[in-house]
Design an enzyme around this catalytic site. Structure first.
Site, PDB file in Angstrom:
ATOM      1  N   GLU A 135       8.444   7.158 -15.554  1.00 53.24           N
ATOM      2  CA  GLU A 135       9.601   7.738 -14.867  1.00 53.24           C
ATOM      3  C   GLU A 135      10.590   6.648 -14.438  1.00 53.24           C
ATOM      4  O   GLU A 135      11.809   6.816 -14.540  1.00 53.24           O
ATOM      5  CB  GLU A 135       9.141   8.553 -13.654  1.00 53.24           C
ATOM      6  CG  GLU A 135       8.404   9.851 -14.009  1.00 53.24           C
ATOM      7  CD  GLU A 135       7.013   9.625 -14.555  1.00 53.24           C
ATOM      8  OE1 GLU A 135       6.526  10.503 -15.292  1.00 53.24           O
ATOM      9  OE2 GLU A 135       6.406   8.559 -14.281  1.00 53.24           O
ATOM     10  N   GLU A 153       3.988  -2.483 -14.149  1.00 53.51           N
ATOM     11  CA  GLU A 153       5.389  -2.888 -14.292  1.00 53.51           C
ATOM     12  C   GLU A 153       6.329  -1.690 -14.320  1.00 53.51           C
ATOM     13  O   GLU A 153       7.373  -1.727 -14.964  1.00 53.51           O
ATOM     14  CB  GLU A 153       5.580  -3.752 -15.541  1.00 53.51           C
ATOM     15  CG  GLU A 153       5.747  -5.221 -15.257  1.00 53.51           C
ATOM     16  CD  GLU A 153       4.441  -5.892 -14.826  1.00 53.51           C
ATOM     17  OE1 GLU A 153       4.348  -7.104 -14.935  1.00 53.51           O
ATOM     18  OE2 GLU A 153       3.545  -5.217 -14.344  1.00 53.51           O
ATOM     19  N   ARG A 196     -17.990   7.483 -41.441  1.00 50.64           N
ATOM     20  CA  ARG A 196     -18.555   8.758 -41.016  1.00 50.64           C
ATOM     21  C   ARG A 196     -18.368   9.808 -42.107  1.00 50.64           C
ATOM     22  O   ARG A 196     -17.267   9.987 -42.628  1.00 50.64           O
ATOM     23  CB  ARG A 196     -17.851   9.216 -39.734  1.00 50.64           C
ATOM     24  CG  ARG A 196     -18.212  10.603 -39.260  1.00 50.64           C
ATOM     25  CD  ARG A 196     -19.630  10.673 -38.750  1.00 50.64           C
ATOM     26  NE  ARG A 196     -19.867  11.946 -38.079  1.00 50.64           N
ATOM     27  CZ  ARG A 196     -21.072  12.373 -37.722  1.00 50.64           C
ATOM     28  NH1 ARG A 196     -22.127  11.622 -37.966  1.00 50.64           N
ATOM     29  NH2 ARG A 196     -21.207  13.527 -37.107  1.00 50.64           N
ATOM     30  N   GLY A 234       4.620   2.007  -3.788  1.00 52.22           N
ATOM     31  CA  GLY A 234       4.848   2.564  -5.112  1.00 52.22           C
ATOM     32  C   GLY A 234       5.915   1.774  -5.844  1.00 52.22           C
ATOM     33  O   GLY A 234       5.920   0.546  -5.841  1.00 52.22           O
ATOM     34  N   HIS A 284     -13.670   9.385 -33.500  1.00 49.73           N
ATOM     35  CA  HIS A 284     -15.054   8.997 -33.258  1.00 49.73           C
ATOM     36  C   HIS A 284     -15.940  10.185 -32.859  1.00 49.73           C
ATOM     37  O   HIS A 284     -17.175  10.061 -32.865  1.00 49.73           O
ATOM     38  CB  HIS A 284     -15.130   7.935 -32.161  1.00 49.73           C
ATOM     39  CG  HIS A 284     -14.833   6.543 -32.641  1.00 49.73           C
ATOM     40  ND1 HIS A 284     -13.556   6.113 -32.939  1.00 49.73           N
ATOM     41  CD2 HIS A 284     -15.645   5.472 -32.870  1.00 49.73           C
ATOM     42  CE1 HIS A 284     -13.595   4.848 -33.317  1.00 49.73           C
ATOM     43  NE2 HIS A 284     -14.839   4.442 -33.278  1.00 49.73           N
ATOM     44  N   PRO A 299       0.796  -1.233   0.000  1.00 48.87           N
ATOM     45  CA  PRO A 299       0.000   0.000   0.000  1.00 48.87           C
ATOM     46  C   PRO A 299       0.823   1.275   0.000  1.00 48.87           C
ATOM     47  O   PRO A 299       0.460   2.253  -0.653  1.00 48.87           O
ATOM     48  CB  PRO A 299      -0.849  -0.127   1.272  1.00 48.87           C
ATOM     49  CG  PRO A 299      -0.985  -1.596   1.482  1.00 48.87           C
ATOM     50  CD  PRO A 299       0.308  -2.186   1.027  1.00 48.87           C
ATOM     51  N   GLY A 300       1.940   1.337   0.742  1.00 48.37           N
ATOM     52  CA  GLY A 300       2.731   2.554   0.804  1.00 48.37           C
ATOM     53  C   GLY A 300       4.014   2.488   0.021  1.00 48.37           C
ATOM     54  O   GLY A 300       4.945   3.248   0.285  1.00 48.37           O
TER      55      GLY A 300
END
Length: 401
Positions: free
Chosen positions: A383, A379, A284, A135, A354, A132-133
């Site tokens: 950076e 993954e 279109r 990164g 679109h 959780p903390g």
């Protein structure tokens, strides 16, 4: 329809495998992907079909019941599957990272026990590194294993576990200070444990809880979860490779395979976005002609196609480098970085083509627009890839002053 991103130099077997997967994607995945994604429903029928095709054993050696194919073959299959629905490629990716780690680093007993079951799709793999903390700072892992007799007791909380609910085998990276004195570099005091569990949510074995699915913006269908260890007891013979302190290196080796996979997913999603954009541009009409005949749209299509080709070429190069046995962190980082960024840009351009309809859930591009951002993070962020690339370039081009 003509296809971008052709791969030269493939064997007849590789071409046959890819043709089979492509046909499966066109018939079994694309027609149902958007509906299943909107319901956030696990694609069980699709997974069963891939199991019958032998996809779960694609890279596992023939001696263990797999097809013994290369990372390149696997990456090209992932590209095709992600073209149909990126979530399905995520289901097999973590499975293959664990299978690869077992093949490269497992003891003979671990290979004999797990790989045949994984090749058959009976055992489904997941790997757990993030917290959780945490990164991208893997050295900050706080979950821990303490040895007690012939067992290790694991405690801690893990995060962003793909296939957390459906998997039956999880490769978990934790700190293990046993045999590593205080002051040892963090990456030298980490160990990968092979944790078997029951599929599902809640307490899936004593001391191990999978709380439930994390609700996500995109990348739906596949279950992404937390993993909570509270007094989880694991026998010593389930330390990957049989020796503690090697977990960081084992995981990083697996992540290199994962980065090639994420690059392949970016290529597949970008290809599908281009297909949707070029088709819609010819259907279109504005100002009395198809919008594809307006120069502004032709410029956009040209840029999109060029990005698809470039990303594919870098992904193939990274896979071939890994297959050769050479170090490929530079190539894998470049491929993951470029493919994920280009995927985002190609999807956005198709979305713009679109017009207002791209904002409607009735159109497939809306789903792709929500899925592409995950590739920017998975993954390792852009950076992180740049840091890896930069450091490797400085190694290769060291100034001799």
């Amino acid at each position: 329809m003509a296809r971008l991103a052709q791969t030269h130099g493939l064997t007849d077997v590789q071409q046959e495998i890819l043709a089979t997967v492509r046909d499966f994607v066109d018939k079994e995945i694309i027609p149902v992907a958007t509906e299943l994604e909107h319901r956030d429903e696990y694609p069980q029928a699709i997974v069963d079909g891939l199991k019958e095709l032998g996809v779960f054993g694609l890279m596992i050696p023939e001696e263990y019941g797999g097809l013994g194919e290369s990372l390149l073959t696997y990456a090209l299959c992932v590209e095709e599957i992600a073209r149909g629905w990126m979530s399905v490629s995520g289901i097999i990716n973590t499975h293959f990272i664990v299978a690869y780690m077992l093949k490269q680093h497992g003891t003979q007993e671990q290979k004999d026990y797990f790989l045949p079951r994984m090749a058959a799709g009976e055992t489904r793999g997941a790997f757990s590194m993030s917290e959780p903390g945490l990164g991208s700072d893997v050295s900050a892992i706080t979950s821990k294993a303490v040895k007690e007799g012939d067992e290790y007791v694991l405690n801690g909380q893990k995060m962003w576990l793909t296939n957390g609910g459906t998997s039956t085998l999880v490769a978990v990276l934790v700190r293990s200070d046993e045999g590593h004195p205080e002051g040892t570099a963090p990456h030298k005091s980490m160990t990968t444990f092979l944790v078997e569990k029951e599929p599902g949510f809640g307490e899936v074995r004593p001391g191990l809880t999978i709380p439930g699915k994390i609700d996500k913006m995109g990348y739906k269908g596949v279950d992404t979860t937390e993993l909570i260890m509270d007094g989880l007891r694991i026998p010593a013979n389930r330390v990957l490779g049989g020796v503690t302190g090697r977990g960081f290196y084992q995981m990083m080796d697996g992540v290199e395979v994962g980065r090639v996979n994420v690059a392949a997913r970016g290529c597949g999603v970008a290809q599908r976005a281009f297909e949707l954009g070029v088709q819609y541009a010819q259907q279109r009409h504005t100002f009395g002609k198809p919008i594809a005949q307006h120069q502004a749209i032709q410029f956009k299509l040209a840029e999109m196609a060029t990005k698809v080709e470039a990303a594919h070429a870098m992904m193939v190069n990274a896979a071939r480098k890994k297959d050769s046995g050479e170090r490929n962190d530079l190539e894998a980082g470049m491929a993951k970085y470029l493919a994920s960024e280009y995927c985002k840009e190609v999807v956005e351009d198709a979305f713009r083509i679109h017009g207002g309809y791209g904002f409607s859930k009735e159109y497939e591009i809306e789903r792709l627009y929500r899925e592409a951002p995950m590739l920017l993070i998975g993954e390792g962020t852009a950076e992180i890839q740049k840091m890896i690339i930069g450091r490797r370039l400085l190694e290769e081009y060291r100034f001799q002053g």
